[in-house]
Structure formats: C-alpha cells, structure tokens
Design a protein around this motif. Structure first.
Motif, PDB file in Angstrom:
ATOM      1  N   LEU A 237       0.827  -1.205   0.000  1.00  0.00           N
ATOM      2  CA  LEU A 237       0.000   0.000   0.000  1.00  0.00           C
ATOM      3  C   LEU A 237       0.862   1.256   0.000  1.00  0.00           C
ATOM      4  O   LEU A 237       0.594   2.220  -0.724  1.00  0.00           O
ATOM      5  N   SER A 238       1.934   1.236   0.775  1.00  0.00           N
ATOM      6  CA  SER A 238       2.793   2.415   0.902  1.00  0.00           C
ATOM      7  C   SER A 238       3.626   2.678  -0.347  1.00  0.00           C
ATOM      8  O   SER A 238       4.179   3.774  -0.500  1.00  0.00           O
ATOM      9  N   ARG A 239       3.729   1.706  -1.244  1.00  0.00           N
ATOM     10  CA  ARG A 239       4.575   1.855  -2.431  1.00  0.00           C
ATOM     11  C   ARG A 239       3.778   1.915  -3.731  1.00  0.00           C
ATOM     12  O   ARG A 239       4.361   1.922  -4.815  1.00  0.00           O
ATOM     13  N   LEU A 240       2.453   1.962  -3.649  1.00  0.00           N
ATOM     14  CA  LEU A 240       1.651   1.965  -4.870  1.00  0.00           C
ATOM     15  C   LEU A 240       1.862   3.221  -5.701  1.00  0.00           C
ATOM     16  O   LEU A 240       1.754   3.189  -6.936  1.00  0.00           O
ATOM     17  N   ASP A 241       2.164   4.363  -5.075  1.00  0.00           N
ATOM     18  CA  ASP A 241       2.425   5.586  -5.845  1.00  0.00           C
ATOM     19  C   ASP A 241       3.634   5.384  -6.756  1.00  0.00           C
ATOM     20  O   ASP A 241       3.636   5.863  -7.898  1.00  0.00           O
ATOM     21  N   TYR A 242       4.648   4.681  -6.261  1.00  0.00           N
ATOM     22  CA  TYR A 242       5.822   4.383  -7.090  1.00  0.00           C
ATOM     23  C   TYR A 242       5.421   3.543  -8.287  1.00  0.00           C
ATOM     24  O   TYR A 242       5.809   3.837  -9.430  1.00  0.00           O
ATOM     25  N   VAL A 243       4.637   2.496  -8.057  1.00  0.00           N
ATOM     26  CA  VAL A 243       4.221   1.622  -9.157  1.00  0.00           C
ATOM     27  C   VAL A 243       3.435   2.423 -10.193  1.00  0.00           C
ATOM     28  O   VAL A 243       3.669   2.305 -11.402  1.00  0.00           O
ATOM     29  N   ALA A 244       2.514   3.258  -9.728  1.00  0.00           N
ATOM     30  CA  ALA A 244       1.724   4.070 -10.649  1.00  0.00           C
ATOM     31  C   ALA A 244       2.609   5.013 -11.455  1.00  0.00           C
ATOM     32  O   ALA A 244       2.328   5.293 -12.628  1.00  0.00           O
ATOM     33  N   SER A 245       3.689   5.490 -10.840  1.00  0.00           N
ATOM     34  CA  SER A 245       4.579   6.429 -11.532  1.00  0.00           C
ATOM     35  C   SER A 245       5.290   5.798 -12.717  1.00  0.00           C
ATOM     36  O   SER A 245       5.790   6.505 -13.602  1.00  0.00           O
ATOM     37  N   LEU A 246       5.358   4.471 -12.755  1.00  0.00           N
ATOM     38  CA  LEU A 246       6.013   3.802 -13.873  1.00  0.00           C
ATOM     39  C   LEU A 246       5.183   3.896 -15.146  1.00  0.00           C
ATOM     40  O   LEU A 246       5.729   3.836 -16.254  1.00  0.00           O
ATOM     41  N   GLY A 247       3.861   3.983 -14.993  1.00  0.00           N
ATOM     42  CA  GLY A 247       2.985   4.035 -16.153  1.00  0.00           C
ATOM     43  C   GLY A 247       2.412   2.698 -16.563  1.00  0.00           C
ATOM     44  O   GLY A 247       2.018   2.515 -17.713  1.00  0.00           O
ATOM     45  N   VAL A 248       2.357   1.748 -15.619  1.00  0.00           N
ATOM     46  CA  VAL A 248       1.770   0.438 -15.918  1.00  0.00           C
ATOM     47  C   VAL A 248       0.257   0.503 -15.731  1.00  0.00           C
ATOM     48  O   VAL A 248      -0.285   1.468 -15.176  1.00  0.00           O
ATOM     49  N   ASP A 249      -0.414  -0.557 -16.172  1.00  0.00           N
ATOM     50  CA  ASP A 249      -1.871  -0.582 -16.108  1.00  0.00           C
ATOM     51  C   ASP A 249      -2.422  -1.369 -14.927  1.00  0.00           C
ATOM     52  O   ASP A 249      -3.556  -1.154 -14.514  1.00  0.00           O
ATOM     53  N   ALA A 250      -1.643  -2.319 -14.420  1.00  0.00           N
ATOM     54  CA  ALA A 250      -2.166  -3.218 -13.393  1.00  0.00           C
ATOM     55  C   ALA A 250      -1.026  -3.765 -12.556  1.00  0.00           C
ATOM     56  O   ALA A 250       0.145  -3.725 -12.954  1.00  0.00           O
ATOM     57  N   ILE A 251      -1.385  -4.286 -11.381  1.00  0.00           N
ATOM     58  CA  ILE A 251      -0.443  -5.053 -10.573  1.00  0.00           C
ATOM     59  C   ILE A 251      -0.955  -6.485 -10.463  1.00  0.00           C
ATOM     60  O   ILE A 251      -2.157  -6.725 -10.482  1.00  0.00           O
ATOM     61  N   TRP A 252      -0.028  -7.397 -10.379  1.00  0.00           N
ATOM     62  CA  TRP A 252      -0.331  -8.806 -10.115  1.00  0.00           C
ATOM     63  C   TRP A 252       0.346  -9.161  -8.795  1.00  0.00           C
ATOM     64  O   TRP A 252       1.557  -9.001  -8.657  1.00  0.00           O
ATOM     65  N   LEU A 253      -0.448  -9.617  -7.838  1.00  0.00           N
ATOM     66  CA  LEU A 253       0.073 -10.017  -6.538  1.00  0.00           C
ATOM     67  C   LEU A 253       0.248 -11.527  -6.495  1.00  0.00           C
ATOM     68  O   LEU A 253      -0.716 -12.281  -6.682  1.00  0.00           O
TER      69      LEU A 253
END
Length: 551
Positions: free
Chosen positions: A33-49
């Motif tokens: 949760l605390s790192r989702l802003d970083y993931v969004a900053s990459l420009g991807v469409d989705a995460i897979w857990l």
C-alpha cells in the motif's frame, strides 16, 4: 474500457519481498500500500500479486490452506481492501494469483479427504491404488523431484502431487471440485479484484485412465542433469482435453464481472505455445496466457520471431502475455549477460523489445532497476526446489530477494533481518539512487512505457517481420493510422544495415539508443535499437532492411 488488458502492462509484485511495514522481515500488504504511488509512476496498467492466502508456506504461499482469507504474515482482508481501493484511485487494476491445481495438505478439504475412502470429500483429490508390487500407480514425476505420488496409510492409497508432497492435486474430474473452486473466485471478484493469474493452468486435469507418460527423445542438445522432469512427454499427467470445458466455465464467471481478465501460466517443455494459443482462442476461454518460452536462455532473433509467429498462427484471435523475468526464473539481466555491452544497455534493449511485441506485457518487480540475479549461499536458501537440487539447480531465491528502495543496510525494505538477504549489487541500484539520474534505466522504463501508450500500433497493431540475418530482429508494427519500424541489435557488436523505402524526412524516435540513420544507412551499436515512426507515409510492404553485405 472492458478490454484494458489487451496490450496492457502488468507489474508483478512478489509480496514477501516488496516492502515490510511491521518489522518482521517479510513484505506485506501494508507495505505494498505504501509503495503503490511508485508503481503508478512507472505508467503500468495493473499489478499482479503473488499468493497472499493462508498457507503453511512450504512453497512460499503456493500451497494454499484457505482460498478466502489472507495469511497473517501479509495482513488482513481489511488491508487487502485498502490496497484495492488505493490502486483503483491511482488507476491501477489488481490481479491476484489463483493456485487451484493443488492445495496445501493442511487445507480442510484434504484433511477430510485423506481420512477415509467414504467421507464427503473422498474424491476431491487424485487418489489411486498401488501397483501389485506396492509401487506408485504411474511413472509420473514431480516437478520438485521424485515420484508425483505419496502414500497415505489411512486410505491405503497414493495421492497425486505434481509439485511438493505438501501440495496434493485436486481432482477436477469431480464437478463438486470445479464448483468449489469457482466459488472461491467469486469471493474475490465480489471484493473488487480485476482479474486472476492462474498458476499452472494446464495441470488441472490428469488422465483418468492413469496411463504412463512416454519418454522424451534424447539429443545432443538436451540436458537432464538438473531437471529429470524433462525426461518425459507429460502426455497424461497434464495438458488434458477436459481442461477446455473447465476454462469455459471460468470465462463464463468472469463475463459476469465486465472489465475483469484472466492470464494463465502454461508450464510445458514441448507444447507451451500451442497450449497458449488453444487456451485463448475465441472469446469463451482465457483472455491471455503466458509460457516460459521467453523466460529461458534463448536470445536470438529467430527465437523471438518464431514464438510470436507460432502463437498467432495457432490462434489468430488469441492473445498472449509476454515477459522476460518473473518469480520463477533467473533474472534476465543475468540470464542474457553474454549478449550485453553493459547491464544498462541490455536492460534498455530488452524493455524496448518487450514493449514492441504484440500482446500484453508483464514486468517483474526490480527489473526496471536492472537488478541482476542475487547470489544466494546455501545457508541462506528458503526455496524447496533449490534445497533439493543444489548446486546443479540454485532455485528461485536469487530472483525473489527484497526490493532495494535505498542504499541502507537492508535497502529500505525492512528495519530487521529480511527473510532473504539484500545483496550489495542491488543496493547500488536502489530506487532512490536511480530516481535522481535522468538517463537511468528506471527512467528509461518510464519513457518506454509512455512511448508505447502514445502509439496504438504498438498496443494492438499487427506485426510484419523483415528477413534480416542474426543478430538483428526487425519488424513493423502497424495499424490503420501508423507504421513503426522496430530494429534491434541482439549482440554487443556494431551492425551496419541498409533500410529501403523510407522517406528522407523520417527520423528515429527519441526512444532509440545507439543508432545513426543517414540516407538509408542504419548503424546500430551493440545493444542498439531503433524505432522509426513512419506514420501513414509508408506501407509495410514497401519497407526492407538488409545487412550491408547484401545491400
């Protein structure tokens, strides 16, 4: 947009190793949760857990003991809901693993099933009588070594486990098992997930007649030293035709939730591309599939071209998902290092190539940093596969080490001892370090992802390959509005090419690296690549790329 997944980019998070929020040395949902802003900053469409369900962790969560709850190691259902909510606010879809070919041997279903031959779940797993001499009923091997059968004294029978002994296989020939599995999926869909990644999707059904697998042919290029599983064609232990009917039931469930998607992992040494095509053909099976064909040692133009051509010839309306790294294989920066000028040049080349392929894309956490495979010592191992086959097979721990967020002792991942060590080569490539370097590999990933989003031809356009000799891979991506010429030098040596059919005013995109184009003469330095945007000026049939010697 209900088909966001078609051409989308998925970022795989391995939860144990992404971010620890409570100081126990293991990553968790609050950390994610605390790192989702970083993931969004990459420009991807989705995460897979990767798996976060209740598990005794014999196989790091791929042995599920409760399909509808979160393991306390990772947090709670409330934490999961918070991840879903924030991800959606940031414009990220959330895909979660479904590991349903097998359960943990501690799952209540199996505890009941193994207790007798007459209980209500007696036929929920694959049970079989021994041969007359007491040996297992078939010659099927386990992926993790030894036979795929384990004796149970209470039932006086063997049960099937394609993986660890602690991972008994469900019996999908039983409709009650199918219903129960679909019910667990509905639980998560109702909770707001956007899709599922299906682990070992071609393992669901076994041959009901329990026939022995035939041997795989030997040849000079085949090595079985560290992989005896490859010594058979797994004709009867997996890849069964009954799988198609069940996958149609899965798709029917997903269609009740518009905008959701599925991606199946096809594990097979001999027919993975064919199964990928079969499982995604039409509109009533899986949305996407991936295999290990691009997760291995092969790094040639012929290999990459042959995989795409084989898939789309088998399923013109099917859809693949391509990746170069994930939690099961050696990181590609190390796997393909013999082809590099530098690790960064290889990293720039491979993400450019990956994002130019027709299909959806999966990026594994840390590859955007250029992380090499971590060198894990025997006493640091946690992977059951590595412990069993060491040193011939060093397993999967080397690609699963914690994400380095800064250059502190444990990379900002945790304040305590991490479950796997953070090695110094990774600390030198931390997010914090690369964020500040304008032309870093991390920022190149961001630029390439943005470049792909701007060009519909790269997302859904067709592919036309050009006949150029090794080590050059050249093709055009084109739709009704644009044609983009994509040329990749898969070697560390400079290559000289001639390009025919380009207007004089066409110039390479700024995303290109290590190139020079002048009067139809294209120079590609080692690991160089070119994206040449032709717009509507050039039709694919009018272009040609040849080696200088052939010009």
């Amino acid at each position: 947009m209900t088909e966001w997944w078609r051409g989308g980019v998925i970022y795989q998070i391995y939860p144990r190793s992404f971010q620890d929020s409570n100081g126990d040395g293991v990553g968790d949902l609050r950390g994610i949760l605390s790192r989702l802003d970083y993931v969004a900053s990459l420009g991807v469409d989705a995460i897979w857990l990767s798996p976060i369900f209740t598990s005794p962790m014999a196989d790091m969560g791929y042995d599920v003991a409760n399909y509808t709850d979160i393991d306390p190691l990772f947090g709670t259902l409330d934490d999961f809901d918070a991840v879903i909510e924030k991800a959606h606010v940031l414009g990220l879809k959330v895909i979660i693993d479904q590991v349903v070919s097998h359960t943990s041997d501690q799952h209540p279903w199996f505890v009941e099933s193994r207790s007798s031959r007459s209980n209500s779940r007696a036929d929920w797993y694959v049970w079989a009588d021994p041969n007359e001499d007491g040996t297992p009923p078939t010659n099927w091997p386990s992926v993790f070594g030894g036979p795929a059968w384990e004796w149970n004294g209470a039932r006086q029978q063997y049960y099937l486990h394609n993986f660890l002994i602690e991972q008994p296989d469900l019996n999908f020939h039983n409709p009650e098992v199918q219903d129960a599995v679909l019910d667990t999926m509905r639980f998560w869909l109702d909770r707001g997930v956007d899709g599922f990644r299906f682990d070992t999707v071609n393992y669901y059904f076994h041959d009901a007649m329990l026939r022995n697998n035939p041997p795989a042919p030997r040849n000079a290029k085949t090595s079985f030293a560290s992989d005896p599983y490859a010594m058979q064609f797994h004709r009867y232990s997996k890849n069964q035709p009954e799988n198609i009917a069940f996958l149609k039931r899965v798709r029917a469930l997903m269609d009740e939730y518009p905008g959701t998607t599925t991606v199946g992992e096809v594990g097979d040494h001999h027919s993975a591309i064919e199964l990928m095509a079969q499982y995604t053909q039409g509109d009533d099976l899986l949305h996407m599939c991936y295999s290990f064909d691009m997760l291995g040692p092969h790094f040639t133009a012929e290999h990459f071209r042959s995989r795409l051509e084989a898939f789309f010839e088998g399923a013109p309306d099917g859809w693949p998902c391509w990746s170069f790294s994930n939690h099961d294989v050696r990181r590609h920066i190390s796997r393909w290092e013999s082809h590099q000028v530098t690790p960064d040049s290889l990293g720039e080349l491979t993400i450019a190539l990956l994002l130019a392929l027709k299909g959806s894309i999966c990026i594994y956490q840390g590859e955007e940093l250029g992380l090499p495979e971590a060198e894990i010592e025997y006493h640091e191992l946690t992977d059951a596969q590595a412990i069993r086959f060491w040193p011939d097979n060093k397993g999967r721990d080397g690609c699963r080490t914690p994400m380095p967020w800064d250059d502190s002792t444990h990379g900002g991942f945790t304040d305590s001892k991490p479950w796997l060590p953070v090695k110094s080569p990774h600390l030198a490539r931390s997010v914090q370090t690369l964020e500040t370097v304008e032309d870093s590999l991390l920022n190149h990933y961001r630029d390439m992802l943005a470049f792909r989003r701007r060009h519909s031809a790269l997302i859904r356009g067709d592919t036309t390959f050009l006949d150029v000799g090794e080590p050059i891979l050249a093709f055009m991506r084109h739709d009704e509005a644009h044609t983009i010429l994509c040329v990749f030098n898969l070697s560390p040596a400079t290559q000289e090419l001639t390009v025919k059919g380009l207007p004089n005013d066409v110039v390479p995109s700024g995303q290109s690296r290590g190139i020079a184009l002048e009067s139809g003469h294209l120079t590609l330095k080692g690991n160089g690549f070119a994206f040449i945007e032709c717009g509507m000026k050039v039709k694919p049939a009018s272009l040609a790329v040849t080696e200088m010697a052939d010009a």
